[in-house]
Enzyme design. Structure first.
Site, PDB file in Angstrom:
ATOM      1  N   SER A  29       0.849  -1.178   0.000  1.00  0.00           N
ATOM      2  CA  SER A  29       0.000   0.000   0.000  1.00  0.00           C
ATOM      3  C   SER A  29       0.894   1.240   0.000  1.00  0.00           C
ATOM      4  O   SER A  29       2.122   1.141   0.046  1.00  0.00           O
ATOM      5  CB  SER A  29      -0.913  -0.008   1.229  1.00  0.00           C
ATOM      6  OG  SER A  29      -1.774   1.119   1.227  1.00  0.00           O
ATOM      7  N   ARG A  30       0.266   2.417  -0.032  1.00  0.00           N
ATOM      8  CA  ARG A  30       1.051   3.649   0.052  1.00  0.00           C
ATOM      9  C   ARG A  30       1.371   4.011   1.498  1.00  0.00           C
ATOM     10  O   ARG A  30       2.084   4.968   1.745  1.00  0.00           O
ATOM     11  CB  ARG A  30       0.290   4.791  -0.636  1.00  0.00           C
ATOM     12  CG  ARG A  30       0.214   4.636  -2.152  1.00  0.00           C
ATOM     13  CD  ARG A  30      -0.675   5.678  -2.786  1.00  0.00           C
ATOM     14  NE  ARG A  30      -2.067   5.534  -2.351  1.00  0.00           N
ATOM     15  CZ  ARG A  30      -3.034   6.353  -2.729  1.00  0.00           C
ATOM     16  NH1 ARG A  30      -2.772   7.359  -3.537  1.00  0.00           N
ATOM     17  NH2 ARG A  30      -4.266   6.154  -2.293  1.00  0.00           N
ATOM     18  N   TYR A  34       4.487   0.384  -3.134  1.00  0.00           N
ATOM     19  CA  TYR A  34       4.368  -0.548  -4.253  1.00  0.00           C
ATOM     20  C   TYR A  34       5.759  -1.028  -4.689  1.00  0.00           C
ATOM     21  O   TYR A  34       5.923  -2.180  -5.099  1.00  0.00           O
ATOM     22  CB  TYR A  34       3.641   0.110  -5.422  1.00  0.00           C
ATOM     23  CG  TYR A  34       2.254   0.614  -5.089  1.00  0.00           C
ATOM     24  CD1 TYR A  34       1.487   0.013  -4.094  1.00  0.00           C
ATOM     25  CD2 TYR A  34       1.708   1.695  -5.778  1.00  0.00           C
ATOM     26  CE1 TYR A  34       0.214   0.473  -3.789  1.00  0.00           C
ATOM     27  CE2 TYR A  34       0.433   2.164  -5.484  1.00  0.00           C
ATOM     28  CZ  TYR A  34      -0.302   1.556  -4.491  1.00  0.00           C
ATOM     29  OH  TYR A  34      -1.559   2.019  -4.188  1.00  0.00           O
ATOM     30  N   HIS A  68      -2.998   2.013 -13.723  1.00  0.00           N
ATOM     31  CA  HIS A  68      -2.748   0.629 -14.121  1.00  0.00           C
ATOM     32  C   HIS A  68      -1.454   0.478 -14.909  1.00  0.00           C
ATOM     33  O   HIS A  68      -0.653  -0.429 -14.634  1.00  0.00           O
ATOM     34  CB  HIS A  68      -3.912   0.092 -14.965  1.00  0.00           C
ATOM     35  CG  HIS A  68      -5.141  -0.201 -14.183  1.00  0.00           C
ATOM     36  ND1 HIS A  68      -6.298  -0.671 -14.775  1.00  0.00           N
ATOM     37  CD2 HIS A  68      -5.420  -0.103 -12.867  1.00  0.00           C
ATOM     38  CE1 HIS A  68      -7.234  -0.836 -13.848  1.00  0.00           C
ATOM     39  NE2 HIS A  68      -6.727  -0.497 -12.681  1.00  0.00           N
ATOM     40  N   LYS A 100      -9.349  -4.580 -14.906  1.00  0.00           N
ATOM     41  CA  LYS A 100      -9.925  -3.986 -16.103  1.00  0.00           C
ATOM     42  C   LYS A 100     -10.316  -2.537 -15.843  1.00  0.00           C
ATOM     43  O   LYS A 100     -10.628  -2.222 -14.679  1.00  0.00           O
ATOM     44  CB  LYS A 100     -11.151  -4.800 -16.510  1.00  0.00           C
ATOM     45  CG  LYS A 100     -12.241  -4.650 -15.468  1.00  0.00           C
ATOM     46  CD  LYS A 100     -13.143  -5.806 -15.356  1.00  0.00           C
ATOM     47  CE  LYS A 100     -13.965  -5.692 -14.113  1.00  0.00           C
ATOM     48  NZ  LYS A 100     -13.228  -5.624 -12.866  1.00  0.00           N
ATOM     49  N   ASP A 140     -15.661   1.962 -16.062  1.00  0.00           N
ATOM     50  CA  ASP A 140     -15.996   1.141 -14.911  1.00  0.00           C
ATOM     51  C   ASP A 140     -17.029   0.076 -15.231  1.00  0.00           C
ATOM     52  O   ASP A 140     -16.923  -1.058 -14.779  1.00  0.00           O
ATOM     53  CB  ASP A 140     -16.519   2.021 -13.771  1.00  0.00           C
ATOM     54  CG  ASP A 140     -15.446   2.340 -12.755  1.00  0.00           C
ATOM     55  OD1 ASP A 140     -15.314   1.563 -11.790  1.00  0.00           O
ATOM     56  OD2 ASP A 140     -14.731   3.332 -12.931  1.00  0.00           O
TER      57      ASP A 140
END
Length: 328
Positions: free
Chosen positions: A35-36, A57, A78, A96, A177
């Protein structure tokens, strides 16, 4: 590779929770999460019993105990996040749509191929049991010549302008989305459209609220698709052929049931998805592990070439409706 892959989960949002939950319920090895922030990674790791929790990451993809990375960040990230994993020598399953446009997708595919690493778009619908049965029915010619697809993905999602679905910088809106589902389904059935007609309405934040498309194909087939983030519809799909049709029940893009009708409108098959643990997101992980074990870097159920072509279709839709994301 015969041993189970060790999964790393990149980001800790809602879709990451759903996917990781399905992995755990179905016996997959989830080795690490990144995570960040360390706090977010620790909380996620504690929830799912994950051994390694990383505060970035970069740290996640460098983890030597991780074989494959699941990228679950918002769409505009992405490409960069998947590239980070590929450059670290990890296989990648990326949510996706694979990127936000075809140019990014082509660059990502070229990188994966240069590294001889798996890159798979996490269009989970492709890998579900009812879709496998539908492919068998179509391959057998049971519907005759298939002429049409009608499908919707319509949800009444939050109107909060700060919600990701309504944020242009985060790639929000109905098309990427929700519309990605019927667009990808049409691609699976008919391939690349010869012509595209698109119309949309927009929210005050600049994202698309409704998006309707008509695709026509070289063989004369037509797909009529509707997606919306401000109204909930039936979320069903129908495949129409000269000798019959398939009606897929709500929610057509998740594990569900369908009926096959003959030309006399008689039901000749009723399909119910067999019971399994979770919501069905693990089927795409099964495919990813199969591919890596076989030494393959793309899936015949959803090739990277097709993922790029789907992005090109989405690009053309966006060009017609005037939808541009920041940074493009």
């Amino acid at each position: 590779m015969t041993d189970a892959l060790r999964w790393g989960i990149l980001a800790t949002g809602g879709i990451a929770h759903q996917f990781t939950g399905d992995l755990v319920k179905n016996g997959f090895t989830v080795q690490a999460v990144g995570s960040r922030s360390q706090a977010s990674a620790d909380a996620f790791a504690a929830e799912f019993g994950i051994p390694n929790a990383h505060p970035s990451y970069e740290s996640l993809v460098a983890d030597p105990e991780v074989d494959i990375i699941y990228v679950s960040t918002p769409h505009p990230f992405h490409a960069a996040n998947a590239a980070l994993a590929l450059n670290a020598g990890k296989h990648v399953l990326v949510e996706k749509p694979i990127t936000v446009n075809a140019a990014e997708a082509r660059t990502l595919v070229a990188l994966a191929e240069s590294k001889n690493l798996l890159l798979l778009e996490a269009m989970w619908t492709r890998f579900l049991p009812h879709m496998a049965r539908i492919r068998e029915i179509l391959a057998a010619g049971s519907l005759g010549d298939v002429h049409s697809l009608i499908a919707d993905h319509t949800q009444d999602l939050p109107d909060d302008p700060n919600h990701r679905i309504n944020s242009l910088p985060l790639g929000g809106g109905a098309l990427l989305d929700l519309g990605i589902y019927p667009v990808s389904f049409a691609s699976a059935l008919f391939g690349k459209p010869a012509s595209i007609l698109a119309s949309a309405t927009f929210k005050d934040t600049g994202v698309d609220a409704q998006i309707a498309t008509i695709f026509r194909y070289p063989g004369g087939q037509i797909a009529s698709l509707l997606s919306a983030s401000d109204t909930k519809g039936p979320n069903t799909a129908s495949i129409l052929g000269t000798e019959g049709r398939i009606d897929i029940d709500e929610v057509w893009y998740s594990p569900t049931s369908f009926r096959v009708f003959n030309a006399s409108n008689e039901i000749v098959e009723s399909y119910e998805t067999p019971a399994f643990a979770g919501r069905g997101m693990h089927f795409q992980a099964t495919e990813a592990e199969r591919l890596v074990a076989a030494g393959l870097i793309t899936s015949d159920l959803l090739t990277v070439t097709e993922s790029v072509q789907i992005m090109a279709t989405l690009d053309e839709i966006r060009a017609q409706i005037g939808l541009v994301y920041p940074g493009e």
